[in-house]
Every structure is written in structure tokens, then in C-alpha cells.
Write a protein that holds these residues in place. Structure first.
Motif, mmCIF file in Angstrom:
data_model
loop_
_atom_site.group_PDB
_atom_site.id
_atom_site.type_symbol
_atom_site.label_atom_id
_atom_site.label_comp_id
_atom_site.label_asym_id
_atom_site.label_seq_id
_atom_site.Cartn_x
_atom_site.Cartn_y
_atom_site.Cartn_z
ATOM 1 N N ASP A 51 -1.132 -3.220 -4.000
ATOM 2 C CA ASP A 51 -1.446 -2.798 -3.072
ATOM 3 C C ASP A 51 0.609 -2.690 -2.062
ATOM 4 O OD1 ASP A 51 -4.050 -3.266 -3.401
ATOM 5 O OD2 ASP A 51 -3.962 -5.103 -2.520
ATOM 6 N N HIS A 52 1.220 -2.636 -2.285
ATOM 7 C CA HIS A 52 2.784 -2.153 -1.472
ATOM 8 C C HIS A 52 3.065 -1.686 -2.318
ATOM 9 C CE1 HIS A 52 6.337 -4.759 -0.087
ATOM 10 N NE2 HIS A 52 6.003 -3.580 0.152
ATOM 11 N N ILE A 53 2.670 -1.140 -3.354
ATOM 12 C CA ILE A 53 3.761 0.062 -4.428
ATOM 13 C C ILE A 53 2.546 0.668 -3.185
ATOM 14 C CG2 ILE A 53 3.702 1.643 -6.312
ATOM 15 C CD1 ILE A 53 4.682 -1.333 -7.571
ATOM 16 N N GLY A 54 1.244 0.751 -2.673
ATOM 17 C CA GLY A 54 0.358 2.202 -2.743
ATOM 18 C C GLY A 54 1.242 2.409 -1.337
ATOM 19 N N LYS A 55 0.888 1.164 -0.402
ATOM 20 C CA LYS A 55 1.501 1.518 0.489
ATOM 21 C C LYS A 55 3.022 2.286 0.647
ATOM 22 C CE LYS A 55 -1.321 -0.587 3.716
ATOM 23 N NZ LYS A 55 -1.367 -0.593 4.881
ATOM 24 N N ILE A 56 3.679 2.216 -0.291
ATOM 25 C CA ILE A 56 5.398 2.813 -0.533
ATOM 26 C C ILE A 56 4.584 3.948 -0.558
ATOM 27 C CG2 ILE A 56 7.120 2.609 -1.002
ATOM 28 C CD1 ILE A 56 7.538 -0.610 -1.469
ATOM 29 N N LEU A 57 4.191 4.819 -1.461
ATOM 30 C CA LEU A 57 3.428 5.932 -1.332
ATOM 31 C C LEU A 57 3.204 6.918 -0.418
ATOM 32 C CD1 LEU A 57 2.697 5.480 -5.258
ATOM 33 C CD2 LEU A 57 4.440 6.473 -4.582
ATOM 34 N N GLU A 58 3.150 6.169 0.325
ATOM 35 C CA GLU A 58 1.593 6.729 1.595
ATOM 36 C C GLU A 58 2.710 6.750 2.679
ATOM 37 O OE1 GLU A 58 -0.730 4.545 2.647
ATOM 38 O OE2 GLU A 58 -2.720 5.034 0.934
ATOM 39 N N LEU A 59 4.381 6.495 2.546
ATOM 40 C CA LEU A 59 5.396 7.004 3.321
ATOM 41 C C LEU A 59 5.976 8.444 3.392
ATOM 42 C CD1 LEU A 59 7.648 3.493 2.887
ATOM 43 C CD2 LEU A 59 5.553 4.044 4.250
ATOM 44 N N ASP A 60 5.556 8.657 4.429
ATOM 45 C CA ASP A 60 6.539 10.125 4.866
ATOM 46 C C ASP A 60 7.580 10.325 4.216
ATOM 47 O OD1 ASP A 60 3.630 10.540 6.630
ATOM 48 O OD2 ASP A 60 4.796 10.470 8.319
ATOM 49 N N ASP A 61 8.231 9.590 4.067
ATOM 50 C CA ASP A 61 9.415 10.114 3.435
ATOM 51 C C ASP A 61 9.682 10.039 1.571
ATOM 52 O OD1 ASP A 61 12.677 10.902 3.394
ATOM 53 O OD2 ASP A 61 12.292 8.162 1.995
ATOM 54 N N VAL A 62 8.773 8.713 1.372
ATOM 55 C CA VAL A 62 8.575 8.717 -0.248
ATOM 56 C C VAL A 62 8.255 10.040 -0.607
ATOM 57 C CG1 VAL A 62 7.471 7.751 -2.143
ATOM 58 C CG2 VAL A 62 9.123 6.802 -0.037
#
Length: 264
Positions: A51-62
């Protein structure tokens, strides 16, 4: 009376500063050509790692970095590849660094002496936890229950499922007789969703994000400033109690027990 305490692991009882997952996240994403800041990682620390990786992938900068590198947004296959790389990096690092934080054994022995059950929840997988649990046991820290989201059909934090599972195992019906102790806002949200008492730990927390050496090198005024920043974060989500270190947990338990006695 308080009947059980549920601890988090990294940043709460082991791994001062919760460094292991940060290092593993950075490596996995760097291998994919993506640079992450500590802030990117720590804002959702405590969730199940998928779930955490999914959240990171949703970050605008990422997303922007990903589109620049691959001319598309990350998809589920990309997420699975990063997750596999993250697991590999974290498992390797956990074998090298899972030291208990200061005061854990003393507090654990107090809980055992007074018949208070000890359980844990985590964002780690069972495979990750096996390494951490075994190393903690070698040092004398042996919780009665070690639960991961795999025990509750993948319902990781901030869902209350792991705490509810523990309550059933311990045969405790009243959530006010349970304390959840953690070092992230996700820990606190998990506890609140299960209606248990919540305690946030400041020093060595993921929210503070400093190693033991880095914190010790700060002067007194700087340490106070850092503590207060973390305290305000915990207070912003209505954490029941905020303590500097695990040494202070005994006072919270005694205060709650005294309060419950007065009600009767």
C-alpha cells in the motif's frame, strides 16, 4: 485496568529512526530511476508496504519523474517490480540492523511482571517480521503475539483489523483496556479506528527521522525543538498521550489504571 499493550516495531521498539524501510524504499525507486526524499517516504510510513508503494507512486513529483523517464504513468507491473526490489533490499538490511531501542526490555519486563499482555502490529510482511522477531528474541524481547496484515486478509494499517484480531486472541472485549504505541500517524490512526488508547513515541520515531547519533549531536535547545515538532504532529491527530521515550509508558499505564479505579 490496562490488560494489553500493542506495539509497533520499527521506530518504536527497534531500529531507532526507522531507517531500514527508508533505505530500502530509496534503493528500490533509485533502481527504477526515481529519486525520493525522506519526506516522500515518511508521510505514509507504517502502512503495509504494498500500500505504501502505491501511495508513493501517486505523488506528483514521482509521477512527473516517471513520465519523464518512461513517457507513461507507472502501472501495476511497475508497482510489482518496485515491491519485489524493495523486499529484497529490506530483507538484506534487516539482517544487519534490528537493534532494540533503549528502554524496551525494561518496559517489557514491567508489563510481564504485572500480567499485561504484549502484542505487535506492523507494516512489514510475515517474512520481514521473522527476521526482526528472531533478532529481538535473541535480545530478550518476546511479545505474546506478532501480527501482520497477512493474518487479517491483507487489511493493513490504518485499518483496525490487526488490533481487533489481537483483542479476540487475548479475549479482551473492552478496547479502553488496550494501549496502542507507535511512532507514526498511521499507528495512531490504526489505534483510533479500533477505539483503543493511543500513545505516540517521539525520540527515535519515523516522524523525527533522525538516527541516534544525529539526535545526540544536537544541543539541548535543538533537541527540544525536534521533540516539540513531533509532539505537534501527534497532537494534530488527537493522539491520547505523547511520550518522549518508551521509558515514559509505565507512567501512562499507571495513570490510566488509577483513572479506571476512580470510575469504579
Amino acid at each position: 485496568m490496562i490488560e494489553a499493550v500493542i506495539f509497533d516495531w520499527a521506530g518504536t521498539t527497534v531500529d531507532y529512526g526507522s531507517l531500514a524501510p527508508v533505505i530500502a524504499f530509496k534503493k528500490a525507486f533509485k533502481d527504477a530511476g526515481i529519486e525520493l526524499s525522506d519526506e516522500d517516504i515518511r508521510q505514509d510510513m507504517g502502512m503495509a508496504k504494498w500500500d505504501h508503494i502505491g501511495k508513493i507512486l501517486e505523488l506528483d513529483d514521482v509521477k512527473q519523474q516517471w513520465e519523464q523517464k518512461y513517457s507513461k504513468e507507472p502501472n501495476n507491473d511497475d508497482r510489482e517490480k518496485i515491491y519485489a526490489d524493495f523486499q529484497e533490499a529490506l530483507l538484506r538490511y534487516l539482517k544487519e540492523s534490528t537493534e532494540l531501542k533503549s528502554g524496551v526490555l525494561k518496559t517489557f519486563n514491567y508489563l510481564k511482571e504485572y500480567g499485561i499482555k504484549v502484542a505487535t502490529t506492523t507494516g512489514y510482511t510475515a517474512e520481514m517480521m521473522k527476521i526482526v522477531q528472531d533478532k529481538a528474541a535473541e535480545a530478550g524481547y518476546t511479545p505474546d503475539l506478532v501480527i501482520t496484515s497477512e493474518d487479517v486478509n491483507g487489511l493493513g494499517r490504518p485499518a483496525p483489523a490487526m488490533i481487533q484480531f489481537i483483542m479476540k486472541k487475548f479475549d479482551i472485549d473492552d478496547p479502553t483496556k488496550i494501549i496502542k504505541v507507535g511512532d507514526t500517524l498511521v499507528d495512531i490512526e490504526e489505534g483510533q479506528n479500533a477505539n483503543v488508547k493511543t500513545v505516540g513515541i517521539v525520540e527515535g520515531s519515523s516522524l523525527m527521522g533522525l538516527t541516534q547519533v544525529e539526535f545526540d549531536e544536537l544541543n539541548t535547545e535543538e533537541q527540544i525543538t525536534k521533540r516539540n515538532e513531533v509532539k505537534r504532529s501527534f497532537e494534530s491527530v488527537n493522539t491520547d498521550f505523547v511520550i518522549d521515550s518508551i521509558y515514559d509508558l509505565v507512567q501512562i499505564i499507571e495513570y490510566l489504571n488509577e483513572s479506571m479505579d476512580k470510575k469504579w
